[in-house]
Design a protein around this motif. Structure first.
Motif, PDB file in Angstrom:
ATOM      1  N   PRO A 104       0.836  -1.204   0.000  1.00  0.00           N
ATOM      2  CA  PRO A 104       0.000   0.000   0.000  1.00  0.00           C
ATOM      3  C   PRO A 104       0.876   1.261   0.000  1.00  0.00           C
ATOM      4  CG  PRO A 104       0.150  -0.890   2.209  1.00  0.00           C
ATOM      5  CD  PRO A 104       0.899  -1.847   1.320  1.00  0.00           C
ATOM      6  N   PRO A 105       0.336   2.401  -0.422  1.00  0.00           N
ATOM      7  CA  PRO A 105       1.099   3.650  -0.320  1.00  0.00           C
ATOM      8  C   PRO A 105       1.500   3.890   1.135  1.00  0.00           C
ATOM      9  CG  PRO A 105      -0.919   3.984  -1.597  1.00  0.00           C
ATOM     10  CD  PRO A 105      -0.995   2.613  -1.007  1.00  0.00           C
ATOM     11  N   HIS A 106       2.706   4.410   1.334  1.00  0.00           N
ATOM     12  CA  HIS A 106       3.135   4.744   2.707  1.00  0.00           C
ATOM     13  C   HIS A 106       4.150   5.876   2.634  1.00  0.00           C
ATOM     14  CE1 HIS A 106       7.141   2.795   2.325  1.00  0.00           C
ATOM     15  NE2 HIS A 106       6.506   2.003   1.491  1.00  0.00           N
ATOM     16  N   LEU A 107       4.348   6.549   3.765  1.00  0.00           N
ATOM     17  CA  LEU A 107       5.331   7.635   3.814  1.00  0.00           C
ATOM     18  C   LEU A 107       6.677   7.074   4.238  1.00  0.00           C
ATOM     19  CD1 LEU A 107       3.172  10.389   5.560  1.00  0.00           C
ATOM     20  CD2 LEU A 107       3.914  10.373   3.168  1.00  0.00           C
ATOM     21  N   ASP A 108       7.767   7.561   3.636  1.00  0.00           N
ATOM     22  CA  ASP A 108       9.095   7.106   4.064  1.00  0.00           C
ATOM     23  C   ASP A 108       9.701   8.141   5.021  1.00  0.00           C
ATOM     24  OD1 ASP A 108      10.164   9.183   2.606  1.00  0.00           O
ATOM     25  OD2 ASP A 108      10.982   7.940   1.002  1.00  0.00           O
ATOM     26  N   ARG A 109      10.944   7.920   5.418  1.00  0.00           N
ATOM     27  CA  ARG A 109      11.523   8.796   6.448  1.00  0.00           C
ATOM     28  C   ARG A 109      11.817  10.208   5.928  1.00  0.00           C
ATOM     29  NH1 ARG A 109      17.052   8.966   7.351  1.00  0.00           N
ATOM     30  NH2 ARG A 109      18.350   8.286   5.599  1.00  0.00           N
ATOM     31  N   HIS A 110      11.751  10.387   4.582  1.00  0.00           N
ATOM     32  CA  HIS A 110      11.946  11.728   4.014  1.00  0.00           C
ATOM     33  C   HIS A 110      10.615  12.454   3.812  1.00  0.00           C
ATOM     34  CE1 HIS A 110      16.031  10.444   3.288  1.00  0.00           C
ATOM     35  NE2 HIS A 110      15.579   9.389   2.648  1.00  0.00           N
ATOM     36  N   GLY A 111       9.518  11.761   4.153  1.00  0.00           N
ATOM     37  CA  GLY A 111       8.195  12.368   3.947  1.00  0.00           C
ATOM     38  C   GLY A 111       7.663  12.140   2.537  1.00  0.00           C
ATOM     39  N   LEU A 112       8.372  11.318   1.742  1.00  0.00           N
ATOM     40  CA  LEU A 112       7.892  11.006   0.388  1.00  0.00           C
ATOM     41  C   LEU A 112       6.791   9.961   0.467  1.00  0.00           C
ATOM     42  CD1 LEU A 112      11.066  10.303  -1.824  1.00  0.00           C
ATOM     43  CD2 LEU A 112       9.461  12.182  -2.104  1.00  0.00           C
ATOM     44  N   LEU A 113       5.742  10.150  -0.338  1.00  0.00           N
ATOM     45  CA  LEU A 113       4.712   9.117  -0.434  1.00  0.00           C
ATOM     46  C   LEU A 113       5.218   8.073  -1.434  1.00  0.00           C
ATOM     47  CD1 LEU A 113       1.812   8.211   0.346  1.00  0.00           C
ATOM     48  CD2 LEU A 113       1.020   9.419  -1.704  1.00  0.00           C
ATOM     49  N   GLN A 114       5.449   6.856  -0.949  1.00  0.00           N
ATOM     50  CA  GLN A 114       5.963   5.777  -1.806  1.00  0.00           C
ATOM     51  C   GLN A 114       4.781   5.034  -2.423  1.00  0.00           C
ATOM     52  OE1 GLN A 114       9.179   4.919  -2.494  1.00  0.00           O
ATOM     53  NE2 GLN A 114      10.217   6.330  -1.092  1.00  0.00           N
ATOM     54  N   LEU A 115       4.767   4.953  -3.770  1.00  0.00           N
ATOM     55  CA  LEU A 115       3.691   4.271  -4.497  1.00  0.00           C
ATOM     56  C   LEU A 115       4.260   3.072  -5.247  1.00  0.00           C
ATOM     57  CD1 LEU A 115       1.856   7.370  -6.074  1.00  0.00           C
ATOM     58  CD2 LEU A 115       1.358   6.200  -3.920  1.00  0.00           C
ATOM     59  N   TYR A 116       3.498   1.991  -5.300  1.00  0.00           N
ATOM     60  CA  TYR A 116       3.965   0.744  -5.926  1.00  0.00           C
ATOM     61  C   TYR A 116       3.015   0.314  -7.027  1.00  0.00           C
ATOM     62  CZ  TYR A 116       6.905   0.728  -1.837  1.00  0.00           C
ATOM     63  OH  TYR A 116       7.814   1.097  -0.878  1.00  0.00           O
ATOM     64  N   ARG A 117       3.540   0.058  -8.207  1.00  0.00           N
ATOM     65  CA  ARG A 117       2.695  -0.406  -9.311  1.00  0.00           C
ATOM     66  C   ARG A 117       2.247  -1.836  -9.037  1.00  0.00           C
ATOM     67  NH1 ARG A 117       6.204   2.284 -14.295  1.00  0.00           N
ATOM     68  NH2 ARG A 117       6.214   4.350 -13.310  1.00  0.00           N
ATOM     69  N   ASN A 118       1.009  -2.131  -9.429  1.00  0.00           N
ATOM     70  CA  ASN A 118       0.500  -3.472  -9.127  1.00  0.00           C
ATOM     71  C   ASN A 118      -0.318  -4.093 -10.252  1.00  0.00           C
ATOM     72  OD1 ASN A 118      -1.777  -1.831  -8.784  1.00  0.00           O
ATOM     73  ND2 ASN A 118      -1.411  -1.654  -6.577  1.00  0.00           N
ATOM     74  N   VAL A 119      -0.515  -3.365 -11.354  1.00  0.00           N
ATOM     75  CA  VAL A 119      -1.151  -3.951 -12.542  1.00  0.00           C
ATOM     76  C   VAL A 119      -0.241  -3.636 -13.731  1.00  0.00           C
ATOM     77  CG1 VAL A 119      -3.132  -3.863 -14.103  1.00  0.00           C
ATOM     78  CG2 VAL A 119      -3.503  -3.739 -11.631  1.00  0.00           C
ATOM     79  N   GLU A 120       0.219  -4.691 -14.393  1.00  0.00           N
ATOM     80  CA  GLU A 120       1.125  -4.472 -15.527  1.00  0.00           C
ATOM     81  C   GLU A 120       0.333  -4.522 -16.832  1.00  0.00           C
ATOM     82  OE1 GLU A 120       5.184  -6.174 -15.159  1.00  0.00           O
ATOM     83  OE2 GLU A 120       4.262  -7.245 -13.481  1.00  0.00           O
ATOM     84  N   PHE A 121       0.135  -3.339 -17.402  1.00  0.00           N
ATOM     85  CA  PHE A 121      -0.586  -3.245 -18.676  1.00  0.00           C
ATOM     86  C   PHE A 121       0.470  -2.980 -19.755  1.00  0.00           C
ATOM     87  CE2 PHE A 121      -3.344  -1.776 -21.962  1.00  0.00           C
ATOM     88  CZ  PHE A 121      -4.579  -2.328 -21.700  1.00  0.00           C
ATOM     89  N   GLU A 122       1.110  -4.050 -20.222  1.00  0.00           N
ATOM     90  CA  GLU A 122       2.272  -3.903 -21.118  1.00  0.00           C
ATOM     91  C   GLU A 122       2.086  -4.841 -22.321  1.00  0.00           C
ATOM     92  OE1 GLU A 122       4.424  -1.592 -20.143  1.00  0.00           O
ATOM     93  OE2 GLU A 122       4.625  -1.626 -17.947  1.00  0.00           O
ATOM     94  N   PRO A 123       1.085  -4.561 -23.183  1.00  0.00           N
ATOM     95  CA  PRO A 123       0.713  -5.535 -24.219  1.00  0.00           C
ATOM     96  C   PRO A 123       1.803  -5.828 -25.257  1.00  0.00           C
ATOM     97  CG  PRO A 123      -0.552  -3.500 -24.460  1.00  0.00           C
ATOM     98  CD  PRO A 123       0.173  -3.398 -23.171  1.00  0.00           C
ATOM     99  N   ALA A 124       2.647  -4.847 -25.574  1.00  0.00           N
ATOM    100  CA  ALA A 124       3.644  -5.086 -26.631  1.00  0.00           C
ATOM    101  C   ALA A 124       4.819  -5.923 -26.130  1.00  0.00           C
ATOM    102  CB  ALA A 124       4.146  -3.751 -27.183  1.00  0.00           C
ATOM    103  N   THR A 125       5.046  -5.939 -24.834  1.00  0.00           N
ATOM    104  CA  THR A 125       6.245  -6.609 -24.327  1.00  0.00           C
ATOM    105  C   THR A 125       5.934  -7.856 -23.504  1.00  0.00           C
ATOM    106  OG1 THR A 125       6.200  -5.008 -22.500  1.00  0.00           O
ATOM    107  CG2 THR A 125       7.710  -4.543 -24.294  1.00  0.00           C
ATOM    108  N   ASP A 126       4.639  -8.088 -23.228  1.00  0.00           N
ATOM    109  CA  ASP A 126       4.265  -9.247 -22.416  1.00  0.00           C
ATOM    110  C   ASP A 126       3.484 -10.242 -23.277  1.00  0.00           C
ATOM    111  OD1 ASP A 126       3.224 -11.062 -20.654  1.00  0.00           O
ATOM    112  OD2 ASP A 126       2.053  -9.626 -19.479  1.00  0.00           O
ATOM    113  N   PRO A 127       4.113 -11.361 -23.668  1.00  0.00           N
ATOM    114  CA  PRO A 127       3.438 -12.314 -24.565  1.00  0.00           C
ATOM    115  C   PRO A 127       2.180 -12.908 -23.946  1.00  0.00           C
ATOM    116  CG  PRO A 127       5.750 -12.951 -24.172  1.00  0.00           C
ATOM    117  CD  PRO A 127       5.461 -11.783 -23.281  1.00  0.00           C
ATOM    118  N   SER A 128       2.092 -12.927 -22.600  1.00  0.00           N
ATOM    119  CA  SER A 128       0.907 -13.534 -21.983  1.00  0.00           C
ATOM    120  C   SER A 128      -0.144 -12.475 -21.622  1.00  0.00           C
ATOM    121  CB  SER A 128       1.320 -14.308 -20.726  1.00  0.00           C
ATOM    122  OG  SER A 128       1.832 -13.392 -19.778  1.00  0.00           O
TER     123      SER A 128
END
Ligand SMILES: [Zn+2]
Length: 394
Positions: A267-291
């Protein structure tokens, strides 16, 4: 000794709970890298490289070129056909490379050193993309692009300069690409690394020293401001290779959110610098992902919503390129399907960009020209280990 202590500390940290942000409405963010980064120039550049002995076409990234103004317009059109529950269209967090190689200056000194060309000043010698900078700015004014920082070179400048000095086969390889107007093709030469990460150094020295990262990021922020008359508020390191020094430099320069690669349901969370850390979780990459298929992406999105985690889609700019491949038209059709399916299944859906998410975490609401939207933000502890297990279970 140091190395095993470090391993133990890392393993312990995976169990250590961190406070994350969860939400009671389905939120969707689209993050996209590599905008403005020149690759293979055009058909003539392709022929040039083939005649120099490159068997191009082995992987999609052989045909990575650069978007055209038409490609940006096609993306803008498909996003404008959609809207969330407040009437707002999806907005792409577009991560820009704000410089390219200055191939004219480099050629003038025999390709013995690197010179950089700000994107705001145009494209390298031999490149033509009429109206592209204007198309970026129009997409931003239209609310369809939210520009963010990717970097300047994408590759590790120190690694390339070391090879130029050594003047061996690798330097010749680079010069053959440069003569054809192409800066690099990463998968064919992974030793060039990523902007803040030098892969051939000992493991603990791979990230560039803090002072060098700070200087490079400062320069990138300056070039970004010249290009878009605004400072970046979100950043994604090339190759997702960022460490605490990168985060510290971003935070000091006013960047509020840090984007991370896919593979977990963190989940999004704050780090020790106060940055909101975001993580990608859906890969929509049709040209590079054969599956690739839209149903898989919907399944990944459902896993996120079920846990109260925002869907953060990864979709690289290559998928919108049309001049050397048919990537764009297929992507546009699939993206249209994906967004339609999300909107149909979730009538209370909200499209956000990184800045909206940051505002939401700070204030419990976010504002734009369409609406002021309140969402319950739930703070909950999680450990890194849990997010890995969730990712495996999906
Ligand atoms: Zn990239």
């Amino acid at each position: 000794m140091l190395s095993s202590a470090r391993k133990l500390w890392r393993r312990g940290r995976d169990f250590f709970p961190v406070e994350g942000f969860y939400f009671d409405r389905p939120l969707v963010v689209l993050q996209s890298d590599d905008w403005g980064r020149a690759g293979l120039r055009d058909q003539e550049g392709l022929e040039h490289l083939r005649s120099a002995g490159f068997a191009l076409g082995g992987r999609p990234y052989d045909l990575y070129t650069l978007e055209t103004a038409d490609d940006v317009a096609a993306l803008q059109a498909v996003l404008n056909r959609h809207c969330d529950s407040t009437g707002r269209p999806p907005c792409l967090e577009a991560n820009f490379m704000v410089g390219n190689l200055d191939l004219a200056r480099m050629e003038a000194d025999g390709f013995h050193q690197i010179h950089l060309l700000p994107l705001a000043a145009g494209l390298p010698q031999g490149w033509h993309r009429a109206g592209l900078l204007q198309a970026y700015r129009e997409a931003i004014d239209d609310g369809i692009f939210h520009p963010a920082l990717h970097g300047i070179t994408h590759f590790c400048r120190a690694a390339v300069e070391r090879e130029l000095l050594a003047d061996g086969e690798r330097a010749e390889f680079l010069r053959a690409l440069w003569r054809a107007g192409t800066p690099y093709i990463h998968w064919r030469m992974p030793w060039i690394g990523f902007e803040y990460w030098d892969p051939e150094q000992p493991v603990v020295e791979r990230f560039l020293p803090a002072a060098i990262q700070q200087e490079s990021i400062g320069q990138a922020v300056g070039l970004f401001s010249k290009l878009f008359s605004m400072v970046p508020k979100s950043a994604c390191a090339p190759g997702y290779r960022a460490n605490d020094d990168t985060h510290s430099a971003w935070a000091r320069l006013g960047i509020g959110t840090a984007q991370n690669g896919p593979g977990t349901l963190t989940p999004p969370h704050l780090d020790r610098h106060g940055l909101l850390q975001l993580y990608r979780n859906v890969e929509f990459e049709p040209a590079t992902d054969p599956s690739f298929c839209v149903e898989n992406c919907m399944g990944q999105a459902d896993s996120c919503f079920a846990r109260g985690v925002p869907v953060i889609v990864s979709i690289h700019s290559i998928h919108f390129h049309s001049s050397l491949s048919g990537f764009r038209d297929r992507t546009i059709a699939l993206l249209d399907q994906f967004l339609s399916a999300l909107e149909a299944r979730h009538p209370d859906l909200l499209y956000l960009h990184d800045g909206d998410l940051q505002q939401l975490v700070e204030k419990g609401f976010f504002e734009n020209v369409h609406a002021t939207t309140r969402v319950n933000v739930i703070r909950k502890k999680y450990s890194k280990r849990q997010t890995r297990q969730h990712a495996k279970a999906k």
